[in-house]
Design an enzyme around this catalytic site. Structure first.
Site, mmCIF file in Angstrom:
data_model
loop_
_atom_site.group_PDB
_atom_site.id
_atom_site.type_symbol
_atom_site.label_atom_id
_atom_site.label_comp_id
_atom_site.label_asym_id
_atom_site.label_seq_id
_atom_site.Cartn_x
_atom_site.Cartn_y
_atom_site.Cartn_z
ATOM 1 N N SER A 35 0.853 -1.181 0.000
ATOM 2 C CA SER A 35 0.000 0.000 0.000
ATOM 3 C C SER A 35 0.887 1.228 0.000
ATOM 4 O O SER A 35 2.038 1.182 0.453
ATOM 5 C CB SER A 35 -0.894 0.018 1.245
ATOM 6 O OG SER A 35 -1.572 1.259 1.390
ATOM 7 N N TYR A 48 -3.409 -0.194 10.173
ATOM 8 C CA TYR A 48 -3.190 -0.518 8.762
ATOM 9 C C TYR A 48 -1.798 -0.096 8.309
ATOM 10 O O TYR A 48 -1.075 -0.862 7.655
ATOM 11 C CB TYR A 48 -4.257 0.169 7.909
ATOM 12 C CG TYR A 48 -4.267 -0.267 6.464
ATOM 13 C CD1 TYR A 48 -4.893 -1.452 6.094
ATOM 14 C CD2 TYR A 48 -3.675 0.506 5.478
ATOM 15 C CE1 TYR A 48 -4.915 -1.862 4.772
ATOM 16 C CE2 TYR A 48 -3.689 0.107 4.151
ATOM 17 C CZ TYR A 48 -4.310 -1.079 3.801
ATOM 18 O OH TYR A 48 -4.316 -1.478 2.490
#
Length: 301
Positions: free
Chosen positions: A144, A157
Site C-alpha cells: 500500500s 493498517y
C-alpha cells in the site's frame, strides 16, 4: 517466471472482495485454474461461479484464515493435491481499522496485524517453500502507499503495511538465490473497494478511499502482469509518488497538512457507532469487487 496464461494455476487470497476478486476475474478470463481463498465460503462459491462464467478452466474454493499458519499450510497442500501444483500466488487479503491509536481496541489492532502482516508472512512462507521445491513460481504481495507513509487514524493498517513492505524487500533479496522464483510488491493508493466500509472504527466515522481513486481492476491488472514479469515495487495510483515524496522530503509540511486533509477526504461524513468491522470475523453480505465511491466526504474535524 513466465507461464502460459491458459491453464496457469494461481492461488488468490482475499478472493471474496475488492482487488482479490477482481484479480480472480481477470485470471479467469485468461483461462486460469484458480484456487480461491478467503474466510467466507458462501462468497467464495459465488466468486467461483463468476470465474467459471468468465472462462476459468477450474476453480477450487478453500476457505482459510490467512492469519492461521497451519490453515495456510493445509490450504497449499490441498491446492497442490487438487491441481498438481501452483504456478503463482496473489496475496490480496487485507482488513483495516480507523481510530486514534490509543482508542483502537487491542484485539482490533492485533487483528489487523494478524491478517495483513502475519497473513502475508504465512502465505509467503508456504508459497516460497513450494516454489523452491519445484524450482519456479511467482509470488505477488499487496502492499500500500501506506506502507511508505503514514496518516492519522490508520495506525493499525499503516503499521501492517510498513511491515509488508519490509518483508517483501527481504524476500526479494533472498529470492535472488532461488532459480525461477519471483517476488513482487504491488502498492496501490486509494482504490474503490469495500475495505473502507468493512473497516473497524473507533472514531465515530467510516473511511473513504483518498483521492485520486483508482479501480480494483487496474490494481488487478498490475498483479497479473507481475506474475509474469516480477517487479520490485509497482505503484498503482496517480498521487502515490507525490504523497510519499511529501512525507519523506517535507515532513513538517506533511504533518501540518495531513490531519485536516484526512478529516476532509479520508473519513466518511456519516456518524457510525464503534464496531470491529470485518477485522475479527468476515461480513459476507458487504463483500463485492467495488465499493461505493464517490463516498460522501467527511466534514468532521
Amino acid at each position: 517466471m513466465t507461464v502460459d496464461a491458459r491453464g496457469r494455476r494461481v492461488l488468490v487470497t482475499g478472493a471474496s472482495s475488492g482487488i482479490g476478486r477482481a484479480t480472480a476475474h481477470l485470471l479467469a478470463r485468461q483461462g486460469a485454474r484458480l484456487v480461491l481463498v478467503s474466510r467466507a465460503r458462501e462468497v467464495l462459491e459465488e466468486v467461483a461461479r463468476e470465474c467459471t462464467a468468465r472462462g476459468a478452466q477450474e476453480t477450487l474454493v478453500l476457505p482459510t484464515d490467512v492469519g492461521d499458519h497451519e490453515a495456510v499450510d493445509a490450504t497449499f497442500a490441498a491446492a497442490v493435491a487438487a491441481l498438481g501444483g501452483v504456478d503463482g500466488v496473489v496475496h490480496a487479503a487485507g482488513v483495516a481499522a480507523y481510530g486514534r491509536f490509543q482508542d483502537v481496541p487491542p484485539e482490533v489492532f492485533e487483528g489487523v496485524l494478524r491478517t495483513n502482516l502475519l497473513g502475508t508472512a504465512n502465505v509467503a512462507r508456504a508459497a516460497l517453500r513450494l516454489f523452491e521445491e519445484r524450482r519456479g513460481g511467482s509470488l505477488v504481495l499487496l502492499g500500500s502507499v501506506l506502507g511508505k507513509m503514514s496518516t492519522p487514524w490508520m495506525s493499525p493498517y499503516a503499521t501492517s503495511k510498513w511491515g509488508v513492505t519490509g518483508l517483501a524487500r527481504a524476500l526479494q533479496i533472498e529470492a535472488r538465490s532461488l532459480p525461477g522464483v519471483g517476488v513482487s510488491l504491488v502498492s496501490p493508493g486509494g482504490v474503490d473497494t469495500p475495505i473502507y466500509d468493512l473497516a473497524a472504527t473507533s472514531i465515530g466515522h467510516g473511511g473513504n478511499p483518498p483521492p485520486p481513486v483508482t479501480t480494483p481492476e487496474k490494481v488487478a491488472q498490475a498483479c497479473v502482469e507481475a506474475l509474469d514479469r516480477p517487479r520490485r515495487d509497482r505503484d498503482v495510483g496517480a498521487g502515490n509518488q507525490v504523497m510519499v515524496a511529501g512525507f519523506r522530503l517535507l515532513p513538517g509540511v506533511f504533518d501540518a497538512l495531513v490531519t485536516p486533509l484526512m478529516a476532509r477526504l479520508g473519513l466518511d461524513g456519516r456518524d457510525t457507532a464503534p464496531h470491529p468491522g470485518n477485522v475479527l470475523e468476515p461480513v459476507p453480505g458487504r463483500e463485492a469487487v467495488r465499493g461505493r465511491w464517490p463516498h460522501v466526504w467527511g466534514q468532521w474535524r
